[in-house]
Design a protein around this motif. Structure first.
Motif, short mmCIF file in Angstrom:
data_model
loop_
_atom_site.label_atom_id
_atom_site.label_comp_id
_atom_site.label_asym_id
_atom_site.label_seq_id
_atom_site.Cartn_x
_atom_site.Cartn_y
_atom_site.Cartn_z
N LEU A 174 37.52 49.11 1.15
CA LEU A 174 37.77 49.71 -0.16
C LEU A 174 37.28 51.15 -0.11
O LEU A 174 36.29 51.46 0.56
N ASN A 175 37.97 52.03 -0.83
CA ASN A 175 37.44 53.39 -0.97
C ASN A 175 36.47 53.42 -2.15
O ASN A 175 36.30 52.42 -2.87
N VAL A 176 35.83 54.56 -2.37
CA VAL A 176 34.80 54.65 -3.40
C VAL A 176 35.37 54.39 -4.79
O VAL A 176 34.75 53.72 -5.62
N ASP A 177 36.57 54.89 -5.06
CA ASP A 177 37.18 54.68 -6.38
C ASP A 177 37.47 53.20 -6.61
O ASP A 177 37.26 52.68 -7.73
N GLU A 178 37.95 52.50 -5.59
CA GLU A 178 38.24 51.07 -5.73
C GLU A 178 36.95 50.27 -5.92
O GLU A 178 36.90 49.32 -6.72
N LEU A 179 35.90 50.67 -5.20
CA LEU A 179 34.62 49.99 -5.35
C LEU A 179 34.06 50.21 -6.76
O LEU A 179 33.51 49.29 -7.37
N ASP A 229 22.95 47.55 -4.39
CA ASP A 229 23.43 47.75 -3.01
C ASP A 229 22.33 48.36 -2.13
O ASP A 229 22.18 47.99 -0.96
N ILE A 230 21.57 49.28 -2.71
CA ILE A 230 20.47 49.91 -1.96
C ILE A 230 19.39 48.86 -1.64
O ILE A 230 18.91 48.77 -0.51
N LEU A 231 19.04 48.06 -2.64
CA LEU A 231 17.98 47.06 -2.45
C LEU A 231 18.40 46.00 -1.45
O LEU A 231 17.55 45.45 -0.74
N ASP A 232 19.68 45.70 -1.38
CA ASP A 232 20.15 44.71 -0.41
C ASP A 232 19.88 45.16 1.02
O ASP A 232 19.81 44.35 1.93
N VAL A 233 19.70 46.47 1.20
CA VAL A 233 19.43 47.04 2.52
C VAL A 233 17.94 47.25 2.75
O VAL A 233 17.41 46.91 3.81
N VAL A 256 26.33 51.58 -0.11
CA VAL A 256 25.62 51.99 1.09
C VAL A 256 26.56 52.01 2.28
O VAL A 256 26.52 52.94 3.10
N SER A 257 27.44 51.01 2.39
CA SER A 257 28.36 50.99 3.52
C SER A 257 29.36 52.13 3.46
O SER A 257 29.84 52.61 4.49
N LEU A 258 29.69 52.59 2.27
CA LEU A 258 30.68 53.67 2.12
C LEU A 258 30.05 55.06 2.10
O LEU A 258 30.61 56.01 2.63
N LEU A 259 28.87 55.18 1.46
CA LEU A 259 28.26 56.50 1.26
C LEU A 259 27.04 56.72 2.12
O LEU A 259 26.55 57.86 2.20
N GLY A 260 26.54 55.67 2.75
CA GLY A 260 25.26 55.77 3.44
C GLY A 260 24.12 55.62 2.45
O GLY A 260 24.32 55.75 1.22
N LEU A 261 22.92 55.38 2.93
CA LEU A 261 21.79 55.14 2.05
C LEU A 261 21.46 56.37 1.20
O LEU A 261 21.27 56.26 -0.02
N ASP A 262 21.41 57.54 1.82
CA ASP A 262 21.11 58.76 1.06
C ASP A 262 22.21 59.07 0.05
O ASP A 262 21.94 59.50 -1.08
N GLY A 263 23.45 58.86 0.46
CA GLY A 263 24.56 59.11 -0.45
C GLY A 263 24.54 58.18 -1.65
O GLY A 263 24.83 58.58 -2.78
#
Length: 301
Positions: A174-179, A229-233, A256-263
């Motif tokens: 999924l892209n960010v908009d779909e998510l 999503d962040i806490l799951d990591v 996190v999978s799409l943007l990375g943790l910092d993103g």
């Protein structure tokens, strides 16, 4: 809520948790003709913990539009929390996420059995609507609006639609908009309903005020999921009270999978800032809503 707790978020959240739990217990204690096992399962899934963020949003929203928290806010708080608990029970089922832990305890279908879990979820969903329908101290027109908000947020225009997208997205890109669309429905819809129901329970029907609250709620609803999503990591199972890393294990798309943790962290910060801006027209009475927005992205479970 007390004026002291209005300047102290931890105290406010504790007050909300206690107040909502007491009111939920009253509703569950008054159920007639219930099989004992089903009653026990309903209590297990609702009264044994939980952050009660949605009831806190109900109370904070009511405070933001009224001089003090009205008793009718209890109706909205219990209804939204029963609806939320139903969603967790069904979300954990083997046919859905097949989870073993919820709030640090065995999920309902593990503690009881799958059929009891299905019936418990069904009963809690119906009870959420019944609580509002029976609230004869709230004017009929307001009750109808509250029922409509709850139905839209929980059903095929809200949470259920998001859950359907979530199930279909496992193993897919999924892209960010779909998510974002998925989570605005799956998680954000009930959070938005919490804020709107709080205002309606206080008798607020002013269009500009309700729209400001909806903008705020859309932002924090999405921020809540980003933080999940962040806490799951970064968190662990003992702190989360549910299985850490479950999304990655199921190959689910996340922020996190799409943007990375910092993103993902930057995204959460932007959403909180937008939520604060949405509240600017409401003045100091909305300060607890503002504080809850910050809490949502700083929590550790």
């Amino acid at each position: 809520m007390s004026q002291v707790s209005q300047t102290d978020l931890p105290a406010f959240l504790r007050d909300c948790q206690q107040r909502c739990a007491e009111q939920m217990a009253l509703h569950l204690n008054n159920l007639p003709y219930m099989p004992l096992r089903l009653t026990e399962a309903m209590r297990y899934s609702t009264l044994l913990g939980g952050k009660r963020i949605r009831p806190a949003l109900v109370y904070a929203s009511a405070d933001a539009v009224a001089d003090s928290t009205p008793a009718d806010a209890d109706v909205a708080a219990c209804a939204i929390e029963f609806m939320h608990c139903y969603s967790l029970v069904h979300d954990d089922l083997p046919a859905m996420d097949n989870d073993d832990l919820r709030r640090g305890k065995p999920t309902l279908h593990r503690a009881f059995d799958e059929a009891t879990a299905i019936l418990t979820g069904d009963a809690l969903q119906a009870l959420a609507f019944q609580i509002i329908g029976d609230a004869d101290k709230i004017k009929g027109e307001l009750r109808l609006r509250m029922l409509r908000v709850l139905a839209q947020s929980a059903g095929c225009q809200g949470m259920i639609a998001g859950q359907g997208i979530d199930l279909a997205a496992v193993g897919k890109s999924l892209n960010v908009d779909e998510l974002e669309t998925m989570h605005r429905l799956k998680t954000g819809a009930l959070i938005s309903a919490s804020v709107e129901l709080g205002a309606l329970s206080a008798g607020c029907t002013e269009p500009q005020t309700l729209e400001a609250l909806r903008r705020y709620a859309r932002c924090i609803g999405l921020a809540f999921q980003v933080q999940d999503d962040i806490l799951d990591v970064i968190s662990d199972t003992a702190v989360l009270g549910k299985t850490q890393g479950a999304d990655e294990a199921r190959n689910k798309p996340t922020y996190v999978s799409l943007l990375g943790l910092d993103g993902a962290r930057r995204k959460a910060g932007i959403l909180v800032a937008e939520a604060a801006e949405a509240l600017s027209s409401l003045g100091p009475r909305a300060r607890m809503l503002d504080a809850i927005a910050g809490y949502i992205t700083s929590r550790r479970h």
